[in-house]
Structure formats: C-alpha cells, structure tokens
Scaffold this motif. Structure first.
Motif, PDB file in Angstrom:
ATOM      1  N   ALA A  51      36.236  31.608  25.019  1.00  0.00           N
ATOM      2  CA  ALA A  51      37.444  31.147  24.333  1.00  0.00           C
ATOM      3  C   ALA A  51      37.136  30.007  23.363  1.00  0.00           C
ATOM      4  CB  ALA A  51      38.500  30.720  25.346  1.00  0.00           C
ATOM      5  N   ALA A  52      36.210  29.155  23.716  1.00  0.00           N
ATOM      6  CA  ALA A  52      35.825  28.067  22.815  1.00  0.00           C
ATOM      7  C   ALA A  52      35.180  28.613  21.540  1.00  0.00           C
ATOM      8  CB  ALA A  52      34.865  27.114  23.531  1.00  0.00           C
ATOM      9  N   ARG A  53      34.497  29.744  21.644  1.00  0.00           N
ATOM     10  CA  ARG A  53      33.809  30.344  20.482  1.00  0.00           C
ATOM     11  C   ARG A  53      34.715  31.223  19.638  1.00  0.00           C
ATOM     12  NH1 ARG A  53      30.198  32.289  24.102  1.00  0.00           N
ATOM     13  NH2 ARG A  53      30.468  34.401  23.319  1.00  0.00           N
ATOM     14  N   VAL A  54      35.503  32.114  20.273  1.00  0.00           N
ATOM     15  CA  VAL A  54      36.230  33.137  19.505  1.00  0.00           C
ATOM     16  C   VAL A  54      37.725  32.867  19.342  1.00  0.00           C
ATOM     17  CG1 VAL A  54      34.543  34.894  20.157  1.00  0.00           C
ATOM     18  CG2 VAL A  54      36.698  34.722  21.429  1.00  0.00           C
ATOM     19  N   ARG A  55      38.243  31.860  20.045  1.00  0.00           N
ATOM     20  CA  ARG A  55      39.667  31.497  19.943  1.00  0.00           C
ATOM     21  C   ARG A  55      40.587  32.704  20.105  1.00  0.00           C
ATOM     22  NH1 ARG A  55      40.365  26.571  20.510  1.00  0.00           N
ATOM     23  NH2 ARG A  55      42.149  26.450  19.168  1.00  0.00           N
ATOM     24  N   PRO A  56      40.603  33.325  21.288  1.00  0.00           N
ATOM     25  CA  PRO A  56      41.434  34.523  21.463  1.00  0.00           C
ATOM     26  C   PRO A  56      42.922  34.205  21.366  1.00  0.00           C
ATOM     27  CG  PRO A  56      40.647  33.765  23.580  1.00  0.00           C
ATOM     28  CD  PRO A  56      39.956  32.927  22.532  1.00  0.00           C
ATOM     29  N   LYS A  57      43.652  35.171  20.878  1.00  0.00           N
ATOM     30  CA  LYS A  57      45.107  35.063  20.843  1.00  0.00           C
ATOM     31  C   LYS A  57      45.696  35.545  22.170  1.00  0.00           C
ATOM     32  CE  LYS A  57      48.805  35.986  17.561  1.00  0.00           C
ATOM     33  NZ  LYS A  57      49.102  36.680  16.294  1.00  0.00           N
ATOM     34  N   MET A  58      44.964  36.458  22.846  1.00  0.00           N
ATOM     35  CA  MET A  58      45.466  37.068  24.072  1.00  0.00           C
ATOM     36  C   MET A  58      44.311  37.316  25.039  1.00  0.00           C
ATOM     37  SD  MET A  58      47.376  40.775  24.362  1.00  0.00           S
ATOM     38  CE  MET A  58      48.819  40.224  23.457  1.00  0.00           C
ATOM     39  N   VAL A  59      44.593  37.094  26.336  1.00  0.00           N
ATOM     40  CA  VAL A  59      43.666  37.436  27.416  1.00  0.00           C
ATOM     41  C   VAL A  59      44.428  38.305  28.401  1.00  0.00           C
ATOM     42  CG1 VAL A  59      42.296  36.551  29.346  1.00  0.00           C
ATOM     43  CG2 VAL A  59      42.275  35.341  27.149  1.00  0.00           C
ATOM     44  N   CYS A  60      43.885  39.500  28.681  1.00  0.00           N
ATOM     45  CA  CYS A  60      44.563  40.456  29.554  1.00  0.00           C
ATOM     46  C   CYS A  60      43.841  40.561  30.891  1.00  0.00           C
ATOM     47  CB  CYS A  60      44.597  41.830  28.899  1.00  0.00           C
ATOM     48  SG  CYS A  60      45.465  41.821  27.328  1.00  0.00           S
ATOM     49  N   VAL A  61      44.611  40.462  31.982  1.00  0.00           N
ATOM     50  CA  VAL A  61      44.039  40.570  33.328  1.00  0.00           C
ATOM     51  C   VAL A  61      44.946  41.399  34.227  1.00  0.00           C
ATOM     52  CG1 VAL A  61      42.815  38.349  33.226  1.00  0.00           C
ATOM     53  CG2 VAL A  61      45.116  38.430  34.173  1.00  0.00           C
ATOM     54  N   VAL A  62      44.330  42.023  35.212  1.00  0.00           N
ATOM     55  CA  VAL A  62      45.059  42.596  36.337  1.00  0.00           C
ATOM     56  C   VAL A  62      44.684  41.687  37.497  1.00  0.00           C
ATOM     57  CG1 VAL A  62      45.400  44.607  37.821  1.00  0.00           C
ATOM     58  CG2 VAL A  62      44.992  44.916  35.377  1.00  0.00           C
ATOM     59  N   ALA A  63      45.568  40.743  37.822  1.00  0.00           N
ATOM     60  CA  ALA A  63      45.236  39.679  38.761  1.00  0.00           C
ATOM     61  C   ALA A  63      45.326  40.106  40.221  1.00  0.00           C
ATOM     62  CB  ALA A  63      46.141  38.473  38.519  1.00  0.00           C
ATOM     63  N   SER A  64      46.042  41.180  40.506  1.00  0.00           N
ATOM     64  CA  SER A  64      46.177  41.662  41.886  1.00  0.00           C
ATOM     65  C   SER A  64      45.689  43.099  41.973  1.00  0.00           C
ATOM     66  CB  SER A  64      47.641  41.601  42.345  1.00  0.00           C
ATOM     67  OG  SER A  64      48.090  40.264  42.381  1.00  0.00           O
ATOM     68  N   PHE A  65      44.635  43.302  42.743  1.00  0.00           N
ATOM     69  CA  PHE A  65      44.058  44.629  42.977  1.00  0.00           C
ATOM     70  C   PHE A  65      43.652  45.289  41.655  1.00  0.00           C
ATOM     71  CE2 PHE A  65      47.526  44.018  46.182  1.00  0.00           C
ATOM     72  CZ  PHE A  65      46.695  43.558  47.184  1.00  0.00           C
ATOM     73  N   SER A  66      42.804  44.601  40.908  1.00  0.00           N
ATOM     74  CA  SER A  66      42.403  45.102  39.587  1.00  0.00           C
ATOM     75  C   SER A  66      41.813  46.501  39.669  1.00  0.00           C
ATOM     76  CB  SER A  66      41.391  44.153  38.946  1.00  0.00           C
ATOM     77  OG  SER A  66      40.173  44.172  39.658  1.00  0.00           O
ATOM     78  N   ASN A  67      41.978  47.210  38.573  1.00  0.00           N
ATOM     79  CA  ASN A  67      41.458  48.571  38.467  1.00  0.00           C
ATOM     80  C   ASN A  67      40.299  48.530  37.488  1.00  0.00           C
ATOM     81  OD1 ASN A  67      41.008  51.289  38.112  1.00  0.00           O
ATOM     82  ND2 ASN A  67      43.008  51.737  37.250  1.00  0.00           N
ATOM     83  N   PRO A  68      39.089  48.844  37.897  1.00  0.00           N
ATOM     84  CA  PRO A  68      38.692  49.596  39.086  1.00  0.00           C
ATOM     85  C   PRO A  68      38.104  48.752  40.215  1.00  0.00           C
ATOM     86  CG  PRO A  68      36.946  49.726  37.481  1.00  0.00           C
ATOM     87  CD  PRO A  68      38.034  48.874  36.875  1.00  0.00           C
ATOM     88  N   CYS A  69      37.984  47.426  40.051  1.00  0.00           N
ATOM     89  CA  CYS A  69      37.288  46.584  41.052  1.00  0.00           C
ATOM     90  C   CYS A  69      38.060  46.383  42.350  1.00  0.00           C
ATOM     91  CB  CYS A  69      36.980  45.206  40.474  1.00  0.00           C
ATOM     92  SG  CYS A  69      35.762  45.213  39.179  1.00  0.00           S
ATOM     93  N   GLY A  70      39.374  46.279  42.252  1.00  0.00           N
ATOM     94  CA  GLY A  70      40.180  45.989  43.425  1.00  0.00           C
ATOM     95  C   GLY A  70      40.300  44.508  43.723  1.00  0.00           C
ATOM     96  N   ALA A  71      39.793  43.643  42.838  1.00  0.00           N
ATOM     97  CA  ALA A  71      39.802  42.193  43.071  1.00  0.00           C
ATOM     98  C   ALA A  71      41.205  41.611  42.935  1.00  0.00           C
ATOM     99  CB  ALA A  71      38.871  41.505  42.085  1.00  0.00           C
ATOM    100  N   THR A  72      41.448  40.546  43.687  1.00  0.00           N
ATOM    101  CA  THR A  72      42.669  39.764  43.543  1.00  0.00           C
ATOM    102  C   THR A  72      42.264  38.327  43.255  1.00  0.00           C
ATOM    103  OG1 THR A  72      44.000  41.174  44.978  1.00  0.00           O
ATOM    104  CG2 THR A  72      44.736  38.899  44.725  1.00  0.00           C
ATOM    105  N   ILE A  73      42.786  37.782  42.164  1.00  0.00           N
ATOM    106  CA  ILE A  73      42.490  36.408  41.784  1.00  0.00           C
ATOM    107  C   ILE A  73      43.276  35.467  42.696  1.00  0.00           C
ATOM    108  CG2 ILE A  73      42.587  34.705  39.922  1.00  0.00           C
ATOM    109  CD1 ILE A  73      42.497  37.048  37.931  1.00  0.00           C
TER     110      ILE A  73
END
Length: 175
Positions: A51-73
């Motif tokens: 983010a410090a380098r590219v200055r994104p306008k948007m960051v997309c996450v699946v924070a609960s049971f991500s697909n395909p990992c299944g991770a929950t932040i």
C-alpha cells in the motif's frame, strides 16, 4: 468494483482468491495487485508495504472462511486492517458470503462493524443469500458509507432496475 475503480487505479486482493472476484477488479481497468493469504488471512505486513508503494484505492478480502483457503481473520487483525485503511486511505471491501456457515467457535464481527471514527469511511460490507439460503438465489446487500452506497444504488438501477419483488419478499420473510 465498477463504481469505485477507474482505469489506472490500483486495487489489491488476497491470493489465492475466488477467480470471479479477480476478474471483477480487472474488468474495471484497474491495476490489480495481490497479497498472500494463509491460515490467518491476508498478510497485513505485506499489505502495508504494498500500500505504501502502489496507493490502492480498494482492498478486497473475504475475512470469514475465505475461498479457497478457509481462513478467518481474527478480530485483532481486522482492527489492524482498518488502521491500514485509514493510514493508506484505501477502501476495504469485505465480501462475506460464508460468515453464517460457522459450525464451531466464536463469530468474529464483520470489519465494518468494528470500524469506529474515521475508519467508518473506509469499510464496505457485502453479502448474499446464495450460500446460506439457496445457491441460485442472487440477492445480496451492501453496508457502506453514504457516497459508496449512492454509487452502488445508481449502478444497480442502471443494470437491471431491481431484483424480482417476489424473490425479495421471500428473503424478507425468511429473515
């Protein structure tokens, strides 16, 4: 993505990610960058550096049971993600199609629900009934800051006017 990104904007998505989500970002003409995701979700140190380098306008996450990992932040990591959004001025878009599918453990609140103060301007929550009620039921919702919500409602109206009133009523009764 279509209402918030323009060609040349930077967007970030965790990887691996649902291929259709990546395509939706690319469709806008934005430069799509990836950040590794693992058992704890998106790598926040890597995101901070990117983010410090590219200055994104948007960051997309699946924070609960991500697909395909299944991770929950975790709650703590969601709060840190909000801090990064405020510091780097990017919009977090949390896609939560699976959050209601928890079988064990404690529910972690959505990122937008944890946002306080300035962070409320940087968090969007989207979800749908297609994973919890019926696979073909394409009704979703968004919780977003007023300007984002205004743009989304306008785009939805331009696309198809509205979902079936009968289907919306079924979902309302179910809820």
């Amino acid at each position: 993505a279509r209402v918030m990104l323009q060609p040349g904007d930077a967007a970030v998505i965790e990887t691996p990610a649902f291929p259709n989500s990546v395509q939706a970002l690319r469709y806008t003409g934005a430069a799509v960058h990836t950040v590794p995701s693992g058992p704890s979700g998106i790598d926040l140190d890597a995101l901070d550096a990117l983010a410090a380098r590219v200055r994104p306008k948007m960051v997309c996450v699946v924070a609960s049971f991500s697909n395909p990992c299944g991770a929950t932040i975790s709650r703590e990591r969601r709060l840190r993600l909000l801090e990064l959004a405020v510091r780097h001025r990017f919009l977090i878009v949390e896609d939560d199609p699976y959050g209601e599918l928890r079988f064990a453990g404690e529910t972690v609140p959505p990122i937008a629900a944890l946002a306080e103060g300035q962070a409320r301007h940087w968090a969007v929550y989207i979800s749908s009934m297609s994973k919890t009620m019926a696979p073909a039921l394409r009704i979703g919702w968004v919780v977003a800051p007023a300007e984002v919500r205004r743009r989304v409602v306008g785009a939805k109206a331009a696309d198809d006017m509205a979902c079936s009133a009968w289907t919306q009523e079924m979902v309302a009764q179910y809820l």
